[in-house]
Enzyme design. Structure first.
Site, PDB file in Angstrom:
ATOM      1  N   LYS A   1       0.808  -1.202  -0.190  1.00 13.11           N
ATOM      2  CA  LYS A   1       0.083  -0.166   0.220  1.00 13.11           C
ATOM      3  C   LYS A   1       0.792   1.386   0.043  1.00 13.11           C
ATOM      4  O   LYS A   1       2.063   1.167   0.150  1.00 13.11           O
ATOM      5  CB  LYS A   1      -0.968  -0.031   1.355  1.00 13.11           C
ATOM      6  CG  LYS A   1      -0.139  -0.091   2.590  1.00 13.11           C
ATOM      7  CD  LYS A   1      -1.037  -0.003   3.807  1.00 13.11           C
ATOM      8  CE  LYS A   1      -0.274   0.091   5.191  1.00 13.11           C
ATOM      9  NZ  LYS A   1      -1.119   0.324   6.069  1.00 13.11           N
TER      10      LYS A   1
ATOM     11  N   ARG B   1     -10.551   0.683  15.436  1.00 15.50           N
ATOM     12  CA  ARG B   1     -10.418   1.413  14.070  1.00 15.50           C
ATOM     13  C   ARG B   1     -11.177   0.784  13.122  1.00 15.50           C
ATOM     14  O   ARG B   1     -12.500   0.815  13.239  1.00 15.50           O
ATOM     15  CB  ARG B   1      -8.908   1.684  13.723  1.00 15.50           C
ATOM     16  CG  ARG B   1      -8.485   2.587  12.505  1.00 15.50           C
ATOM     17  CD  ARG B   1      -7.039   2.562  12.145  1.00 15.50           C
ATOM     18  NE  ARG B   1      -6.576   1.211  11.748  1.00 15.50           N
ATOM     19  CZ  ARG B   1      -5.325   1.035  11.386  1.00 15.50           C
ATOM     20  NH1 ARG B   1      -4.388   1.916  11.541  1.00 15.50           N
ATOM     21  NH2 ARG B   1      -4.792  -0.239  10.791  1.00 15.50           N
TER      22      ARG B   1
ATOM     23  N   HIS C   1      -6.252  -6.534  13.317  1.00 19.69           N
ATOM     24  CA  HIS C   1      -5.039  -5.936  13.554  1.00 19.69           C
ATOM     25  C   HIS C   1      -4.698  -5.576  14.881  1.00 19.69           C
ATOM     26  O   HIS C   1      -5.486  -5.148  15.800  1.00 19.69           O
ATOM     27  CB  HIS C   1      -5.200  -4.678  12.685  1.00 19.69           C
ATOM     28  CG  HIS C   1      -3.833  -4.007  11.980  1.00 19.69           C
ATOM     29  ND1 HIS C   1      -2.961  -4.654  11.333  1.00 19.69           N
ATOM     30  CD2 HIS C   1      -3.330  -2.800  12.493  1.00 19.69           C
ATOM     31  CE1 HIS C   1      -1.927  -3.871  11.148  1.00 19.69           C
ATOM     32  NE2 HIS C   1      -1.834  -2.736  11.722  1.00 19.69           N
TER      33      HIS C   1
ATOM     34  N   ARG D   1       1.022 -11.007   7.600  1.00 17.72           N
ATOM     35  CA  ARG D   1       0.842  -9.448   6.632  1.00 17.72           C
ATOM     36  C   ARG D   1       2.109  -8.442   6.901  1.00 17.72           C
ATOM     37  O   ARG D   1       1.781  -7.228   7.195  1.00 17.72           O
ATOM     38  CB  ARG D   1      -0.246  -8.764   6.722  1.00 17.72           C
ATOM     39  CG  ARG D   1      -1.559  -9.675   6.416  1.00 17.72           C
ATOM     40  CD  ARG D   1      -2.907  -8.681   6.830  1.00 17.72           C
ATOM     41  NE  ARG D   1      -2.975  -7.865   7.790  1.00 17.72           N
ATOM     42  CZ  ARG D   1      -3.481  -8.259   9.032  1.00 17.72           C
ATOM     43  NH1 ARG D   1      -4.176  -9.407   9.338  1.00 17.72           N
ATOM     44  NH2 ARG D   1      -3.523  -7.332   9.950  1.00 17.72           N
TER      45      ARG D   1
ATOM     46  N   TYR E   1      15.006  30.663   6.489  1.00 16.29           N
ATOM     47  CA  TYR E   1      13.716  31.618   6.992  1.00 16.29           C
ATOM     48  C   TYR E   1      13.862  31.740   8.330  1.00 16.29           C
ATOM     49  O   TYR E   1      13.879  30.800   9.108  1.00 16.29           O
ATOM     50  CB  TYR E   1      12.600  30.885   6.613  1.00 16.29           C
ATOM     51  CG  TYR E   1      11.987  31.007   4.963  1.00 16.29           C
ATOM     52  CD1 TYR E   1      12.197  32.183   4.347  1.00 16.29           C
ATOM     53  CD2 TYR E   1      11.900  29.823   4.094  1.00 16.29           C
ATOM     54  CE1 TYR E   1      11.600  32.296   2.916  1.00 16.29           C
ATOM     55  CE2 TYR E   1      11.520  29.891   2.864  1.00 16.29           C
ATOM     56  CZ  TYR E   1      11.279  31.326   2.357  1.00 16.29           C
ATOM     57  OH  TYR E   1      11.283  31.246   0.986  1.00 16.29           O
TER      58      TYR E   1
ATOM     59  N   CYS F   1      13.356  24.365   3.810  1.00 16.71           N
ATOM     60  CA  CYS F   1      12.260  25.242   2.788  1.00 16.71           C
ATOM     61  C   CYS F   1      11.368  24.219   1.918  1.00 16.71           C
ATOM     62  O   CYS F   1      11.765  23.071   1.935  1.00 16.71           O
ATOM     63  CB  CYS F   1      13.104  26.033   2.106  1.00 16.71           C
ATOM     64  SG  CYS F   1      14.258  27.278   2.818  1.00 16.71           S
TER      65      CYS F   1
ATOM     66  N   ASP G   1      11.814  23.680  -1.314  1.00 17.60           N
ATOM     67  CA  ASP G   1      12.660  23.145  -2.298  1.00 17.60           C
ATOM     68  C   ASP G   1      14.188  22.961  -1.877  1.00 17.60           C
ATOM     69  O   ASP G   1      14.820  22.504  -2.746  1.00 17.60           O
ATOM     70  CB  ASP G   1      12.508  24.141  -3.332  1.00 17.60           C
ATOM     71  CG  ASP G   1      11.211  24.436  -3.866  1.00 17.60           C
ATOM     72  OD1 ASP G   1      10.484  23.548  -4.286  1.00 17.60           O
ATOM     73  OD2 ASP G   1      11.000  25.725  -3.580  1.00 17.60           O
TER      74      ASP G   1
END
Length: 372
Positions: free
Chosen positions: A33, A131, A163, A219, A261, A308, A310
């Site tokens: 997944k 859940r 689970h 699993r 920054y 940042c 990028d």
């Protein structure tokens, strides 16, 4: 010349699956997944199958259908299914589907009618995670309805599952309590006249530490990719992902210079800075500001200032550094460089999140060990 890349060692995935396979007599479902936890769903799936995986596990219907479109025919289980999905497409493609409620079961019955074949179902009981899964109180009604739908030829109950909450903490008493609830749930399955071929409960941690929970199918997820689900233990697993980039720019700055920054970091002395073209748009957590570990020139360093979108900056002191030098964010750690576990510790998360962040970004994935 590459600027940044995520390298995935498919041989490491094969070795990890082979190791997991050797540790159980149950069949093995490799969970792929979330784009194979960031490693690439289809390449990871094929590598796992090469090493003996019997099943593949995904969350969404789209993921399961993508595996089928890639020509993968082994059993696939998809379990995160919101109302209103075209489940008939999954049924028609032979995808196994998770069911946790009577409304979900009704949708599966309708999907089987549209697909003109029985839906293959895995009924999930909530043993304590609170859940997914039917509550213990709702479990008998779900079983009775599934048994009727199976008698009518509309579904086939292939599996029953749950689970764990705390399997990553071996010895935690909740694991034993969940196992007991699962056994009680299985007794009710039998009383309802159902005989599913697969009972499955064990995730990566339980696959590695609790053979009494293996039943018919295990699993493993994160362990497939070489990362341990149990803090401080390696189990011989080989991390499959390496993230790295080349230095884009260097400059010499005087002591006291504020960096990035907000100037949350200031150079303590005259220093060589290296600007690295990776940021939070590429998977680098912004929480790694002033804490993320990297390796450059054989030396461990820490991100200087804020990450940042990028890019980020390294303070290299008086060490020589040049544009084009390779910066490793994380990898196998065999050369002393940082690992995904080191990053998880630095930013207060888990190794799962670190590697999964790098999936689906603009950073290209490069595969080693691909079959010709």
């Amino acid at each position: 010349m590459w600027q940044a890349e995520v390298r995935v060692d498919l041989d490491a995935i094969r070795d990890n699956v082979a190791r997991l396979r050797a540790g159980t007599s149950a069949e093995l479902m490799a969970v792929v997944k979330a784009d194979g936890y960031g490693h690439g769903m289809v390449p990871a799936a094929r590598a796992a199958l090469d090493a003996g995986a019997d099943w593949l596990g995904v969350c969404t219907l789209d993921e399961a259908l993508a595996l089928r479109r890639a020509g993968i025919t082994v059993p696939v289980l998809a379990w995160l299914l919101a109302p209103g999905l075209p489940l008939h497409e999954g049924v028609a493609a032979g995808v196994d589907l998770g069911v946790a409620s009577l409304p979900q079961l009704d949708e599966m019955v309708e999907a089987s009618r549209r697909a003109e074949r029985p839906a293959r179902l895995h009924l999930k009981i909530d043993t304590g995670l609170s859940r997914g899964g039917a509550t213990v109180a709702d479990w008998p009604a779900l079983l009775d309805a599934a048994a009727k739908a199976q008698a009518d030829g509309l579904v086939e109950v292939v599996g029953v599952w749950s689970h764990f909450v705390y399997a990553d903490l071996p010895g935690h008493p909740t694991t034993d309590r969940q196992l007991a609830v699962f056994h009680e749930g299985l007794d009710l399955v039998e009383r309802a006249g159902l005989r599913p071929r697969y009972r499955h409960l064990a995730n990566s941690a339980a696959t590695l530490t609790r053979p009494d929970t293996h039943f018919d199918l295990v699993r493993p997820g994160i362990a497939v990719y070489g990362l341990s689900p149990v803090a401080g233990e390696r189990y011989g697993l080989r991390p499959a992902m390496t993230a790295r980039a080349r230095v884009m720019l260097t400059k010499r700055v005087p002591a006291g210079t504020g960096i990035s920054y907000g100037h949350t970091y200031h150079a303590e002395r005259d220093a060589n800075l290296a600007v690295v073209p990776l940021g939070y748009a590429d998977g680098v957590p912004r929480h790694a500001s002033n804490s993320g570990p990297v390796q450059l020139g054989g030396v461990r360093r820490t991100i200087a200032g804020r990450v940042c979108m990028d890019q980020f900056v390294l303070d290299c002191g008086d060490d020589p550094v040049a544009a084009g030098d390779v910066v490793t964010l994380f990898g196998s750690g065999v050369d002393g460089g940082p690992t995904a576990d080191d990053w998880a510790e630095a930013v207060g998360t888990i190794n799962y999140e670190i590697v999964t962040r790098f999936g689906g970004t603009r950073v290209p994935r490069v595969y080693d060990g691909e079959n010709s």
